[in-house]
Design a protein around this motif. Sequence first.
Motif, PDB file in Angstrom:
ATOM      1  N   ILE A  25      -9.558  -5.552   8.221  1.00 64.67           N
ATOM      2  CA  ILE A  25      -8.415  -5.055   7.439  1.00 64.67           C
ATOM      3  C   ILE A  25      -7.151  -5.819   7.814  1.00 64.67           C
ATOM      4  CG2 ILE A  25      -6.895  -3.057   7.123  1.00 64.67           C
ATOM      5  CD1 ILE A  25      -9.400  -1.293   7.360  1.00 64.67           C
ATOM      6  N   ALA A  26      -6.957  -6.044   9.120  1.00 65.01           N
ATOM      7  CA  ALA A  26      -5.751  -6.737   9.580  1.00 65.01           C
ATOM      8  C   ALA A  26      -5.701  -8.166   9.049  1.00 65.01           C
ATOM      9  CB  ALA A  26      -5.697  -6.734  11.107  1.00 65.01           C
ATOM     10  N   ILE A  27      -6.842  -8.862   9.061  1.00 67.19           N
ATOM     11  CA  ILE A  27      -6.877 -10.252   8.573  1.00 67.19           C
ATOM     12  C   ILE A  27      -6.555 -10.305   7.087  1.00 67.19           C
ATOM     13  CG2 ILE A  27      -8.398 -12.216   8.123  1.00 67.19           C
ATOM     14  CD1 ILE A  27      -9.823 -11.535  10.770  1.00 67.19           C
ATOM     15  N   LEU A  28      -7.186  -9.429   6.309  1.00 71.53           N
ATOM     16  CA  LEU A  28      -6.936  -9.406   4.867  1.00 71.53           C
ATOM     17  C   LEU A  28      -5.483  -9.034   4.566  1.00 71.53           C
ATOM     18  CD1 LEU A  28     -10.216  -7.674   3.617  1.00 71.53           C
ATOM     19  CD2 LEU A  28      -9.534 -10.052   3.241  1.00 71.53           C
ATOM     20  N   ALA A  29      -4.983  -8.011   5.267  1.00 73.39           N
ATOM     21  CA  ALA A  29      -3.605  -7.581   5.032  1.00 73.39           C
ATOM     22  C   ALA A  29      -2.612  -8.667   5.418  1.00 73.39           C
ATOM     23  CB  ALA A  29      -3.318  -6.300   5.819  1.00 73.39           C
ATOM     24  N   PHE A  30      -2.875  -9.361   6.520  1.00 71.24           N
ATOM     25  CA  PHE A  30      -1.961 -10.419   6.955  1.00 71.24           C
ATOM     26  C   PHE A  30      -1.947 -11.571   5.960  1.00 71.24           C
ATOM     27  CE2 PHE A  30      -0.982 -14.340   9.247  1.00 71.24           C
ATOM     28  CZ  PHE A  30       0.254 -14.004   9.791  1.00 71.24           C
ATOM     29  N   CYS A  31      -3.118 -11.977   5.490  1.00 75.21           N
ATOM     30  CA  CYS A  31      -3.183 -13.077   4.511  1.00 75.21           C
ATOM     31  C   CYS A  31      -2.436 -12.713   3.230  1.00 75.21           C
ATOM     32  CB  CYS A  31      -4.636 -13.425   4.194  1.00 75.21           C
ATOM     33  SG  CYS A  31      -5.527 -14.195   5.567  1.00 75.21           S
ATOM     34  N   LEU A  32      -2.645 -11.487   2.753  1.00 77.50           N
ATOM     35  CA  LEU A  32      -1.937 -11.037   1.548  1.00 77.50           C
ATOM     36  C   LEU A  32      -0.437 -10.940   1.806  1.00 77.50           C
ATOM     37  CD1 LEU A  32      -4.388  -8.259   0.291  1.00 77.50           C
ATOM     38  CD2 LEU A  32      -3.965 -10.483  -0.772  1.00 77.50           C
ATOM     39  N   ALA A  33      -0.062 -10.466   2.998  1.00 79.43           N
ATOM     40  CA  ALA A  33       1.360 -10.338   3.335  1.00 79.43           C
ATOM     41  C   ALA A  33       2.030 -11.696   3.424  1.00 79.43           C
ATOM     42  CB  ALA A  33       1.519  -9.581   4.657  1.00 79.43           C
ATOM     43  N   LEU A  34       1.313 -12.688   3.949  1.00 79.05           N
ATOM     44  CA  LEU A  34       1.874 -14.040   4.050  1.00 79.05           C
ATOM     45  C   LEU A  34       2.120 -14.613   2.652  1.00 79.05           C
ATOM     46  CD1 LEU A  34       2.703 -16.093   6.189  1.00 79.05           C
ATOM     47  CD2 LEU A  34       0.397 -17.053   6.063  1.00 79.05           C
ATOM     48  N   ILE A  35       1.169 -14.400   1.761  1.00 79.30           N
ATOM     49  CA  ILE A  35       1.344 -14.843   0.376  1.00 79.30           C
ATOM     50  C   ILE A  35       2.493 -14.084  -0.279  1.00 79.30           C
ATOM     51  CG2 ILE A  35       0.269 -14.914  -1.913  1.00 79.30           C
ATOM     52  CD1 ILE A  35      -2.453 -15.245  -0.424  1.00 79.30           C
ATOM     53  N   GLY A  36       2.501 -12.759  -0.092  1.00 79.95           N
ATOM     54  CA  GLY A  36       3.553 -11.937  -0.693  1.00 79.95           C
ATOM     55  C   GLY A  36       4.927 -12.258  -0.138  1.00 79.95           C
ATOM     56  N   ILE A  90      -9.161  -0.203   0.607  1.00 76.01           N
ATOM     57  CA  ILE A  90      -8.327  -1.028  -0.280  1.00 76.01           C
ATOM     58  C   ILE A  90      -6.899  -0.492  -0.320  1.00 76.01           C
ATOM     59  CG2 ILE A  90      -8.019  -1.875  -2.637  1.00 76.01           C
ATOM     60  CD1 ILE A  90     -10.395  -3.079  -1.157  1.00 76.01           C
ATOM     61  N   ALA A  91      -6.770   0.826  -0.373  1.00 77.75           N
ATOM     62  CA  ALA A  91      -5.429   1.436  -0.370  1.00 77.75           C
ATOM     63  C   ALA A  91      -4.690   1.101   0.920  1.00 77.75           C
ATOM     64  CB  ALA A  91      -5.545   2.952  -0.540  1.00 77.75           C
ATOM     65  N   GLY A  92      -5.410   1.141   2.032  1.00 77.62           N
ATOM     66  CA  GLY A  92      -4.789   0.827   3.318  1.00 77.62           C
ATOM     67  C   GLY A  92      -4.354  -0.620   3.406  1.00 77.62           C
ATOM     68  N   ILE A  93      -5.222  -1.528   2.972  1.00 76.39           N
ATOM     69  CA  ILE A  93      -4.868  -2.948   2.969  1.00 76.39           C
ATOM     70  C   ILE A  93      -3.651  -3.188   2.089  1.00 76.39           C
ATOM     71  CG2 ILE A  93      -5.630  -5.240   2.212  1.00 76.39           C
ATOM     72  CD1 ILE A  93      -8.487  -4.375   3.028  1.00 76.39           C
ATOM     73  N   THR A  94      -3.630  -2.557   0.913  1.00 76.30           N
ATOM     74  CA  THR A  94      -2.508  -2.722  -0.015  1.00 76.30           C
ATOM     75  C   THR A  94      -1.201  -2.251   0.604  1.00 76.30           C
ATOM     76  OG1 THR A  94      -3.995  -2.403  -1.902  1.00 76.30           O
ATOM     77  CG2 THR A  94      -1.637  -2.127  -2.311  1.00 76.30           C
ATOM     78  N   ALA A  95      -1.228  -1.067   1.224  1.00 76.08           N
ATOM     79  CA  ALA A  95      -0.004  -0.512   1.810  1.00 76.08           C
ATOM     80  C   ALA A  95       0.509  -1.368   2.964  1.00 76.08           C
ATOM     81  CB  ALA A  95      -0.269   0.914   2.290  1.00 76.08           C
ATOM     82  N   ILE A  96      -0.394  -1.773   3.847  1.00 78.50           N
ATOM     83  CA  ILE A  96       0.018  -2.581   5.002  1.00 78.50           C
ATOM     84  C   ILE A  96       0.523  -3.946   4.547  1.00 78.50           C
ATOM     85  CG2 ILE A  96      -0.797  -3.732   7.095  1.00 78.50           C
ATOM     86  CD1 ILE A  96      -2.711  -1.367   7.505  1.00 78.50           C
ATOM     87  N   ALA A  97      -0.172  -4.551   3.570  1.00 75.27           N
ATOM     88  CA  ALA A  97       0.238  -5.869   3.070  1.00 75.27           C
ATOM     89  C   ALA A  97       1.605  -5.812   2.397  1.00 75.27           C
ATOM     90  CB  ALA A  97      -0.809  -6.411   2.106  1.00 75.27           C
ATOM     91  N   LEU A  98       1.847  -4.774   1.603  1.00 73.00           N
ATOM     92  CA  LEU A  98       3.156  -4.623   0.951  1.00 73.00           C
ATOM     93  C   LEU A  98       4.259  -4.470   1.986  1.00 73.00           C
ATOM     94  CD1 LEU A  98       2.452  -2.288  -2.109  1.00 73.00           C
ATOM     95  CD2 LEU A  98       3.313  -4.630  -2.180  1.00 73.00           C
ATOM     96  N   VAL A 156       1.614  -6.204  14.937  1.00 71.35           N
ATOM     97  CA  VAL A 156       2.082  -4.969  14.306  1.00 71.35           C
ATOM     98  C   VAL A 156       1.077  -4.500  13.255  1.00 71.35           C
ATOM     99  CG1 VAL A 156       3.877  -3.957  12.831  1.00 71.35           C
ATOM    100  CG2 VAL A 156       4.518  -5.436  14.742  1.00 71.35           C
ATOM    101  N   ILE A 157       0.555  -5.456  12.489  1.00 69.21           N
ATOM    102  CA  ILE A 157      -0.429  -5.118  11.461  1.00 69.21           C
ATOM    103  C   ILE A 157      -1.695  -4.548  12.101  1.00 69.21           C
ATOM    104  CG2 ILE A 157      -2.014  -6.131   9.772  1.00 69.21           C
ATOM    105  CD1 ILE A 157       0.256  -7.973   8.905  1.00 69.21           C
ATOM    106  N   VAL A 158      -2.169  -5.185  13.169  1.00 71.14           N
ATOM    107  CA  VAL A 158      -3.375  -4.698  13.847  1.00 71.14           C
ATOM    108  C   VAL A 158      -3.182  -3.254  14.300  1.00 71.14           C
ATOM    109  CG1 VAL A 158      -4.827  -4.949  15.903  1.00 71.14           C
ATOM    110  CG2 VAL A 158      -4.192  -6.966  14.579  1.00 71.14           C
ATOM    111  N   LYS A 159      -2.051  -2.972  14.917  1.00 74.34           N
ATOM    112  CA  LYS A 159      -1.793  -1.597  15.379  1.00 74.34           C
ATOM    113  C   LYS A 159      -1.653  -0.637  14.197  1.00 74.34           C
ATOM    114  CE  LYS A 159       1.606  -3.084  17.999  1.00 74.34           C
ATOM    115  NZ  LYS A 159       2.752  -3.133  18.950  1.00 74.34           N
ATOM    116  N   GLY A 160      -1.093  -1.134  13.102  1.00 71.71           N
ATOM    117  CA  GLY A 160      -0.925  -0.284  11.924  1.00 71.71           C
ATOM    118  C   GLY A 160      -2.235   0.134  11.292  1.00 71.71           C
TER     119      GLY A 160
END
Length: 220
Positions: A25-36, A90-98, A156-160
Amino acid sequence: MKFDFDYVLSSLPRVSDAAMVNLRIAILAFCLALIGGTALTLVRSLKIAPLNGLIAVCLSFIRGTPILIQIFLIYYGLPAATGLRLPPEIAGITAIALNSSFFISEIMRGSLPEIDGGQIEASTALGLSPGVIWRKVILPQLFRRISPMLINEGTVIVKGTALLSVITVVEALRVSQQIGAAKFRPFEPILAAAAMFLIINLALTAGGLLLERRFAREGR
């Protein structure tokens, strides 16, 4: 109740398996966050007042509310408002990435003035388009400068990801709670979960330091 270190050890295999969910989850969220975050930085650089105003409002909301509430808004609020129900992960990844997208955008925006303006002027004089200048000149230097802050954001993302236990994502914290509830010993399994988060973040920090040293050598 006396502390039982053996119970910590016996909890580790299940908790470590569940920690792979946190890592994914952290890897996916971080990649999406970097793009965003990069996209937000590019949009903000256009200096379109209505868009920048909207981004500023969203940033204020992200900064001013706990990420747990933002997770609830995506998981519970989105179905209520639009009828779209996302799976818990998916909801969690979306929230963390945003959430992280806006913080990464702020990191990038704060470091942009450090880029030598002469390089941009020279690139413009050579007839390079703004898109090429961003892709070839600005962003490579920017990512190098902010790499330590990106590593920090990664931790921070990992802990989140532990917060996703509240929306039924079966990750390390939730599994540790299940193990603890089975024998009414919550402390030892939670300690095992804490150890897994610590190991992941220490590995991430070590990788970040190696990356910084590599950038330093290449910059000589």
